[in-house]
Each structure stands twice: as C-alpha cells, then as structure tokens.
Design a protein around this motif. Structure first.
Motif, PDB file in Angstrom:
ATOM      1  N   TYR A 291       1.193  -1.053  -0.209  1.00  0.00           N
ATOM      2  CA  TYR A 291      -0.385   0.000   0.087  1.00  0.00           C
ATOM      3  C   TYR A 291       1.011   1.137   0.072  1.00  0.00           C
ATOM      4  O   TYR A 291       1.859   1.190   0.406  1.00  0.00           O
ATOM      5  CB  TYR A 291      -0.849   0.116   1.338  1.00  0.00           C
ATOM      6  CG  TYR A 291      -0.438  -0.151   2.835  1.00  0.00           C
ATOM      7  CD1 TYR A 291       0.435   1.127   3.541  1.00  0.00           C
ATOM      8  CD2 TYR A 291      -0.338  -1.076   2.842  1.00  0.00           C
ATOM      9  CE1 TYR A 291       0.842   0.502   4.486  1.00  0.00           C
ATOM     10  CE2 TYR A 291       0.508  -1.543   3.973  1.00  0.00           C
ATOM     11  CZ  TYR A 291       1.281  -0.785   4.970  1.00  0.00           C
ATOM     12  OH  TYR A 291       1.739  -0.762   6.177  1.00  0.00           O
ATOM     13  N   PHE A 292       0.299   2.533  -0.475  1.00  0.00           N
ATOM     14  CA  PHE A 292       1.050   3.741   0.072  1.00  0.00           C
ATOM     15  C   PHE A 292       0.488   4.078   1.189  1.00  0.00           C
ATOM     16  O   PHE A 292      -0.561   3.750   1.446  1.00  0.00           O
ATOM     17  CB  PHE A 292       0.635   4.592  -1.840  1.00  0.00           C
ATOM     18  CG  PHE A 292       0.824   3.823  -2.656  1.00  0.00           C
ATOM     19  CD1 PHE A 292       2.317   4.985  -3.310  1.00  0.00           C
ATOM     20  CD2 PHE A 292       0.564   3.933  -3.811  1.00  0.00           C
ATOM     21  CE1 PHE A 292       3.021   4.222  -3.969  1.00  0.00           C
ATOM     22  CE2 PHE A 292       1.013   3.478  -4.509  1.00  0.00           C
ATOM     23  CZ  PHE A 292       2.013   3.509  -5.176  1.00  0.00           C
TER      24      PHE A 292
ATOM     25  N   VAL B 219       4.407  11.121   0.711  1.00  0.00           N
ATOM     26  CA  VAL B 219       3.629   9.777   0.445  1.00  0.00           C
ATOM     27  C   VAL B 219       5.138   8.335   0.224  1.00  0.00           C
ATOM     28  O   VAL B 219       5.892   8.956  -0.233  1.00  0.00           O
ATOM     29  CB  VAL B 219       3.338   9.674  -1.084  1.00  0.00           C
ATOM     30  CG1 VAL B 219       2.864   8.791  -1.426  1.00  0.00           C
ATOM     31  CG2 VAL B 219       2.294  10.835  -0.691  1.00  0.00           C
TER      32      VAL B 219
ATOM     33  N   PHE C  98       6.104   3.978  -0.399  1.00  0.00           N
ATOM     34  CA  PHE C  98       5.088   2.683  -0.985  1.00  0.00           C
ATOM     35  C   PHE C  98       5.111   1.773   0.645  1.00  0.00           C
ATOM     36  O   PHE C  98       6.812   2.315   1.274  1.00  0.00           O
ATOM     37  CB  PHE C  98       5.889   2.308  -1.742  1.00  0.00           C
ATOM     38  CG  PHE C  98       4.735   1.330  -2.319  1.00  0.00           C
ATOM     39  CD1 PHE C  98       3.845   0.869  -2.701  1.00  0.00           C
ATOM     40  CD2 PHE C  98       5.967   0.439  -3.184  1.00  0.00           C
ATOM     41  CE1 PHE C  98       3.357  -0.320  -3.545  1.00  0.00           C
ATOM     42  CE2 PHE C  98       5.730  -1.159  -3.390  1.00  0.00           C
ATOM     43  CZ  PHE C  98       4.311  -1.188  -3.504  1.00  0.00           C
TER      44      PHE C  98
ATOM     45  N   SER D 152       8.932  -0.215  -0.362  1.00  0.00           N
ATOM     46  CA  SER D 152       9.914   0.148  -1.086  1.00  0.00           C
ATOM     47  C   SER D 152      11.416   0.135  -0.879  1.00  0.00           C
ATOM     48  O   SER D 152      11.723  -0.985   0.115  1.00  0.00           O
ATOM     49  CB  SER D 152      10.037   1.658  -0.588  1.00  0.00           C
ATOM     50  OG  SER D 152      11.010   2.137   0.751  1.00  0.00           O
TER      51      SER D 152
ATOM     52  N   LYS E 241      -3.147   5.289   2.995  1.00  0.00           N
ATOM     53  CA  LYS E 241      -4.251   5.952   2.240  1.00  0.00           C
ATOM     54  C   LYS E 241      -5.188   4.910   1.037  1.00  0.00           C
ATOM     55  O   LYS E 241      -4.591   3.774   0.878  1.00  0.00           O
ATOM     56  CB  LYS E 241      -2.983   6.409   0.601  1.00  0.00           C
ATOM     57  CG  LYS E 241      -2.059   7.584   1.024  1.00  0.00           C
ATOM     58  CD  LYS E 241      -1.190   7.838  -0.579  1.00  0.00           C
ATOM     59  CE  LYS E 241      -1.593   9.427  -1.053  1.00  0.00           C
ATOM     60  NZ  LYS E 241      -2.382  10.710  -0.044  1.00  0.00           N
TER      61      LYS E 241
END
Length: 84
Positions: A31-32, A45, A47, A50, A82
């Motif tokens: 998810y972000f 923002v 990830f 990441s 988010k």
C-alpha cells in the motif's frame, strides 16, 4: 452433507490470513502511506515495500529504510494508509 466453513462468505480475519492470490477477490498486500516527518512535520507519500531510502524533502532526514520486504520507518515518524 454440511460444510463447517462457508466458502462463499469467508470472514474478514480468514481473508487477511490467506495468500494474496488465494483470496476470494485477489488484492495486494502492499500500500501507499503518508509519512509525517518528526522534525519539520512535512508529509511525504511512501510505498510500503520501497526498495530505496526515502528522505524528507524539507530537512533531509531519513524517513524509512528498505528491508527484505517492508520498509522500516525511523523512530518518531507517524504514518497512515492511503485509501485510494
């Protein structure tokens, strides 16, 4: 013959435990998220999985570091998922 588990209406806990491809409706685990810097309170923002170090654009502090899977947030940083 009656089954002990309802296959068409699984519980939410059961769905989260299953692999992402074996769920009734396939959905990713990643998810972000909005990450708030503890120094300057800027929101960035990021990830959830990441693969690179993410720094704050305002004060250049490290917000998260990559691990084998999920990114690890630094202490003092707060986050929220988010929705869309």
């Amino acid at each position: 013959m009656v089954l002990a588990v309802d296959l068409l209406n699984p519980t939410l806990e059961n769905e989260k435990r299953q692999h992402k491809l074996k769920r009734l409706v396939q959905s990713p685990n990643s998810y972000f998220m909005d990450v708030k810097c503890s120094g300057c309170f800027n929101i960035t923002v990021v990830f959830s999985n990441s693969q690179s170090v993410v720094t704050c654009p305002g004060c250049s502090t490290v917000l998260c570091q990559p691990t084998g899977g999920r990114a690890r947030l630094t202490e003092g940083c707060s986050f929220r998922k988010k929705i869309n």
